[in-house]
Design an enzyme around this catalytic site. Structure first.
Site, PDB file in Angstrom:
ATOM      1  N   ASN A   1       3.457 -14.239   1.834  1.00 41.16           N
ATOM      2  CA  ASN A   1       2.945 -13.111   1.447  1.00 41.16           C
ATOM      3  C   ASN A   1       3.220 -13.064  -0.007  1.00 41.16           C
ATOM      4  O   ASN A   1       4.526 -12.431  -0.269  1.00 41.16           O
ATOM      5  CB  ASN A   1       3.339 -11.731   2.002  1.00 41.16           C
TER       6      ASN A   1
ATOM      7  N   ARG B   1      -9.699  -3.403   0.015  1.00 45.68           N
ATOM      8  CA  ARG B   1      -8.866  -2.385  -1.224  1.00 45.68           C
ATOM      9  C   ARG B   1      -9.780  -2.685  -2.621  1.00 45.68           C
ATOM     10  O   ARG B   1     -10.867  -3.454  -2.534  1.00 45.68           O
ATOM     11  CB  ARG B   1      -7.792  -2.994  -1.265  1.00 45.68           C
TER      12      ARG B   1
ATOM     13  N   HIS C   1      -0.940 -11.071   4.716  1.00 48.21           N
ATOM     14  CA  HIS C   1      -0.895  -9.896   4.161  1.00 48.21           C
ATOM     15  C   HIS C   1      -1.012  -8.620   5.031  1.00 48.21           C
ATOM     16  O   HIS C   1      -1.592  -8.529   6.052  1.00 48.21           O
ATOM     17  CB  HIS C   1      -2.237  -9.486   3.043  1.00 48.21           C
TER      18      HIS C   1
ATOM     19  N   ALA D   1       1.338  -9.253  -5.146  1.00 48.20           N
ATOM     20  CA  ALA D   1       0.497  -9.317  -6.488  1.00 48.20           C
ATOM     21  C   ALA D   1       0.445 -10.533  -6.774  1.00 48.20           C
ATOM     22  O   ALA D   1      -0.861 -10.867  -7.415  1.00 48.20           O
ATOM     23  CB  ALA D   1       0.901  -7.976  -7.417  1.00 48.20           C
TER      24      ALA D   1
ATOM     25  N   PRO E   1       6.351 -10.109  -4.847  1.00 46.61           N
ATOM     26  CA  PRO E   1       7.027  -8.742  -5.606  1.00 46.61           C
ATOM     27  C   PRO E   1       6.785  -7.564  -4.973  1.00 46.61           C
ATOM     28  O   PRO E   1       5.751  -7.287  -4.493  1.00 46.61           O
ATOM     29  CB  PRO E   1       6.518  -8.915  -7.044  1.00 46.61           C
ATOM     30  N   ASN E   2       7.940  -6.608  -4.896  1.00 46.80           N
ATOM     31  CA  ASN E   2       7.844  -5.239  -4.591  1.00 46.80           C
ATOM     32  C   ASN E   2       7.753  -4.909  -2.957  1.00 46.80           C
ATOM     33  O   ASN E   2       7.787  -3.970  -2.634  1.00 46.80           O
ATOM     34  CB  ASN E   2       6.587  -4.406  -4.991  1.00 46.80           C
TER      35      ASN E   2
ATOM     36  N   GLU F   1      -1.144 -17.916   5.054  1.00 45.18           N
ATOM     37  CA  GLU F   1      -1.043 -16.576   4.105  1.00 45.18           C
ATOM     38  C   GLU F   1      -1.175 -15.587   4.818  1.00 45.18           C
ATOM     39  O   GLU F   1      -1.996 -15.252   5.818  1.00 45.18           O
ATOM     40  CB  GLU F   1      -2.312 -16.698   3.163  1.00 45.18           C
TER      41      GLU F   1
ATOM     42  N   ARG G   1       7.892   3.708   0.572  1.00 43.48           N
ATOM     43  CA  ARG G   1       6.737   4.200   0.009  1.00 43.48           C
ATOM     44  C   ARG G   1       5.453   3.632   0.730  1.00 43.48           C
ATOM     45  O   ARG G   1       5.371   2.591   1.120  1.00 43.48           O
ATOM     46  CB  ARG G   1       6.673   4.040  -1.468  1.00 43.48           C
TER      47      ARG G   1
ATOM     48  N   TYR H   1       1.068   0.156   3.799  1.00 45.86           N
ATOM     49  CA  TYR H   1       1.725  -1.032   4.280  1.00 45.86           C
ATOM     50  C   TYR H   1       2.572  -0.852   5.445  1.00 45.86           C
ATOM     51  O   TYR H   1       3.249  -1.678   6.170  1.00 45.86           O
ATOM     52  CB  TYR H   1       2.594  -1.424   3.133  1.00 45.86           C
TER      53      TYR H   1
HETATM   54  O1  CA2 Z   1      -1.167  -6.191   1.652  1.00 45.28           O
HETATM   55  C1  CA2 Z   1      -0.045  -7.058   1.384  1.00 45.28           C
HETATM   56  O2  CA2 Z   1       0.668  -7.539   2.186  1.00 45.28           O
HETATM   57  C2  CA2 Z   1      -0.048  -7.333  -0.222  1.00 45.28           C
HETATM   58  O3  CA2 Z   1       0.284  -8.785  -0.405  1.00 45.28           O
HETATM   59  C3  CA2 Z   1       0.846  -6.368  -0.657  1.00 45.28           C
HETATM   60  C4  CA2 Z   1       1.029  -6.386  -2.249  1.00 45.28           C
HETATM   61  C5  CA2 Z   1      -0.465  -6.228  -3.073  1.00 45.28           C
HETATM   62  O4  CA2 Z   1      -0.219  -6.379  -4.418  1.00 45.28           O
HETATM   63  C6  CA2 Z   1      -1.491  -7.285  -2.295  1.00 45.28           C
HETATM   64  O5  CA2 Z   1      -2.632  -6.927  -2.879  1.00 45.28           O
HETATM   65  C7  CA2 Z   1      -1.436  -7.018  -1.084  1.00 45.28           C
HETATM   66  C8  CA2 Z   1       2.043  -5.423  -2.817  1.00 45.28           C
HETATM   67  C9  CA2 Z   1       3.268  -5.343  -2.157  1.00 45.28           C
HETATM   68  C10 CA2 Z   1       3.738  -3.857  -2.651  1.00 45.28           C
HETATM   69  O6  CA2 Z   1       4.749  -3.543  -1.664  1.00 45.28           O
HETATM   70  C11 CA2 Z   1       4.968  -2.057  -1.716  1.00 45.28           C
HETATM   71  C12 CA2 Z   1       5.568  -1.588  -0.424  1.00 45.28           C
HETATM   72  C13 CA2 Z   1       5.978  -0.166  -0.414  1.00 45.28           C
HETATM   73  C14 CA2 Z   1       5.890   0.433  -1.521  1.00 45.28           C
HETATM   74  C15 CA2 Z   1       5.473  -0.249  -2.853  1.00 45.28           C
HETATM   75  C16 CA2 Z   1       4.931  -1.423  -2.602  1.00 45.28           C
END
Ligand code: CA2
Length: 150
Positions: free
Chosen positions: A77, A110, A103, A80, A13-14, A101, A21, A26
């Site tokens: 990946n 974090r 990230h 969340a 997700p996301n 896996e 953003r 990221y």
């Molecule tokens: O660091 C990673 O790759 C995560 O899997 C990213 C997830 C986060 O919940 C994990 O703890 C770590 C979140 C992805 C959301 O990505 C966004 C990218 C741009 C703007 C908003 C969210």
């Protein structure tokens, strides 16, 4: 003739918002940029890449189920869902291939709730904190594992 290994790259997700953003967390690459890099590196390594993203936990579970007997490896990946999804863990535990896996961010730097990953219990290896490059490293790891395991 060399065999082509089929790799499923699963994004949760996301991650479709990448590049729009939170670049400080990221990086500035979009998910399409990461897909293109995976496809290019995959070609070099003799892999066929199936790159997907879903905001739905159920869809991710279904995709892992469908990978059984089809994909030699899964790079995941789970976003969340990494920190919440026993369903995704159970699906990955039924998958017989290699799981890496990934990230983008270093989840250990974090929030405390990001320090635990359900996915890790099913993963052969974990890469985090190296941005989009982590996906290419995961492909290289898969190649090494396939070579070693024969
Ligand atoms: O660091 C990673 O790759 C995560 O899997 C990213 C997830 C986060 O919940 C994990 O703890 C770590 C979140 C992805 C959301 O990505 C966004 C990218 C741009 C703007 C908003 C969210």
């Amino acid at each position: 003739m060399a065999m082509t290994s089929k790799i499923l790259v699963l994004n949760g997700p996301n991650l479709n918002l990448l590049g729009t953003r939170q670049p400080e967390l990221y990086g500035s690459l979009s998910l399409s940029d990461i897909q293109a890099a995976c496809e290019a590196r995959g070609r070099d390594l003799g892999f066929e890449i199936d790159f997907r993203q879903s905001n739905s936990e159920g869809e991710m579970v279904e995709w892992v189920q469908q990978a059984r007997g089809v994909n030699d490896g899964v790079i995941v990946n789970a976003g969340a869902y990494t920190h919440t999804s026993v369903a995704l863990l159970d699906a990955l535990l039924t998958y017989e291939g290699v799981v890496i896996e990934v990230h983008l961010s270093n989840i250990y730097q974090r929030d405390e709730f990001r320090h635990h990953s359900y996915v890790s219990k099913a993963a052969d290896g974990v890469i985090c904190g190296l941005g989009g490059h982590g996906y290419e490293l995961a492909l290289e790891a898969l190649q090494r594992i396939f070579q070693t395991r024969g």
